[in-house]
Scaffold this motif. Structure first.
Motif, PDB file in Angstrom:
ATOM      1  N   SER A  73       0.837  -1.202   0.000  1.00  0.00           N
ATOM      2  CA  SER A  73       0.000   0.000   0.000  1.00  0.00           C
ATOM      3  C   SER A  73       0.870   1.249   0.000  1.00  0.00           C
ATOM      4  O   SER A  73       1.730   1.424   0.872  1.00  0.00           O
ATOM      5  CB  SER A  73      -0.917   0.023   1.220  1.00  0.00           C
ATOM      6  OG  SER A  73      -1.628   1.241   1.267  1.00  0.00           O
ATOM      7  N   GLN A  80      -6.188   0.988   5.104  1.00  0.00           N
ATOM      8  CA  GLN A  80      -5.129  -0.029   5.122  1.00  0.00           C
ATOM      9  C   GLN A  80      -5.501  -1.211   6.011  1.00  0.00           C
ATOM     10  O   GLN A  80      -5.154  -2.357   5.711  1.00  0.00           O
ATOM     11  CB  GLN A  80      -3.807   0.608   5.550  1.00  0.00           C
ATOM     12  CG  GLN A  80      -3.313   1.627   4.522  1.00  0.00           C
ATOM     13  CD  GLN A  80      -1.906   2.099   4.801  1.00  0.00           C
ATOM     14  OE1 GLN A  80      -0.966   1.605   4.190  1.00  0.00           O
ATOM     15  NE2 GLN A  80      -1.762   3.035   5.724  1.00  0.00           N
ATOM     16  N   LEU A  89       2.429  -1.736   4.554  1.00  0.00           N
ATOM     17  CA  LEU A  89       1.611  -0.535   4.661  1.00  0.00           C
ATOM     18  C   LEU A  89       2.499   0.703   4.686  1.00  0.00           C
ATOM     19  O   LEU A  89       3.696   0.618   4.923  1.00  0.00           O
ATOM     20  CB  LEU A  89       0.750  -0.593   5.934  1.00  0.00           C
ATOM     21  CG  LEU A  89      -0.099  -1.855   6.125  1.00  0.00           C
ATOM     22  CD1 LEU A  89      -0.973  -1.725   7.363  1.00  0.00           C
ATOM     23  CD2 LEU A  89      -0.922  -2.180   4.892  1.00  0.00           C
ATOM     24  N   ALA A 129       5.490  -2.030   7.964  1.00  0.00           N
ATOM     25  CA  ALA A 129       5.166  -0.683   7.495  1.00  0.00           C
ATOM     26  C   ALA A 129       6.440   0.023   7.069  1.00  0.00           C
ATOM     27  O   ALA A 129       7.515  -0.225   7.621  1.00  0.00           O
ATOM     28  CB  ALA A 129       4.474   0.120   8.581  1.00  0.00           C
TER      29      ALA A 129
END
Length: 196
Positions: free
Chosen positions: A62, A91, A108, A149
């Motif tokens: 993402s 997300q 993410l 992330a």
């Protein structure tokens, strides 16, 4: 690997897409208005439909998430809700709806404001902190799937637009941020926040 890339047409998404293609991955690109498929991931129903359309993938990356930028005194409840919807819940939905479709990992996007706040960045800080906390919590529940992330500072390529918001912070080239996505996707770590 077959990789679903969300937010594929923005500055970051374009850089990540280019790097993944150069590494010989099969990338399915998604954004609201471009890419292979057009979906609005702030709508959980559209996220569910996206996975039904795409089917099984090895990884989800993402690069999508919008937040309002205003002085704290001017931020409204609606602004905070927009930040949570635009960057956090979208997300979270990619992970929740993807559990039956993803065989490897989720990556993410968060950002430096989770740890280094700036003036007008309160809503972004709130959203980034929530994403990072979610990644750490989800990692212990979704195994053997992985989740990480990427948390960059301001992009070198975006200094003209955003540099004034990040005084004294060292910018990071998009190519370096794309490498953090590669680390998350091709590596074996989980529950990590890759700070750049």
């Amino acid at each position: 690997m077959r990789i679903l890339l969300v937010g594929a047409t923005g500055k970051l998404g374009t850089a990540v897409h280019q790097e993944l293609v150069e590494r010989k991955h099969d990338v399915v690109t998604v954004s609201r208005t471009g890419g292979d498929l057009q979906y609005d991931v702030t709508d959980p129903a559209q996220v569910a439909d996206l996975y039904q359309t795409v089917g099984q993938v090895d990884a989800v990356a993402s690069a999508a998430g919008s937040v309002p930028w205003r002085p704290l005194a001017e931020l409204t409840v609606e602004d905070y809700q927009a930040a949570v919807t635009g960057k956090v819940l979208s997300q979270v939905a990619l992970v929740k709806e993807g559990l039956s479709f993803v065989t490897g990992s989720f990556t993410l996007i968060t950002g430096v404001l989770a740890r280094e706040p700036v003036v007008t960045g309160a809503a972004a800080a709130l959203a980034n902190g929530a994403v990072e906390a979610f990644v750490r919590a989800a990692a212990i529940e979704i195994t053997p799937l992985r989740i990480n992330a990427v948390s960059p500072t301001v992009f070198t390529e975006a200094l003209d637009d955003y540099g004034a918001f990040f005084p004294g912070m060292k910018p990071v080239p998009l190519a370096d941020v794309a490498q953090a996505y590669v680390r998350s996707i091709e590596g074996r770590q989980t529950g990590q926040v890759y700070e750049l």
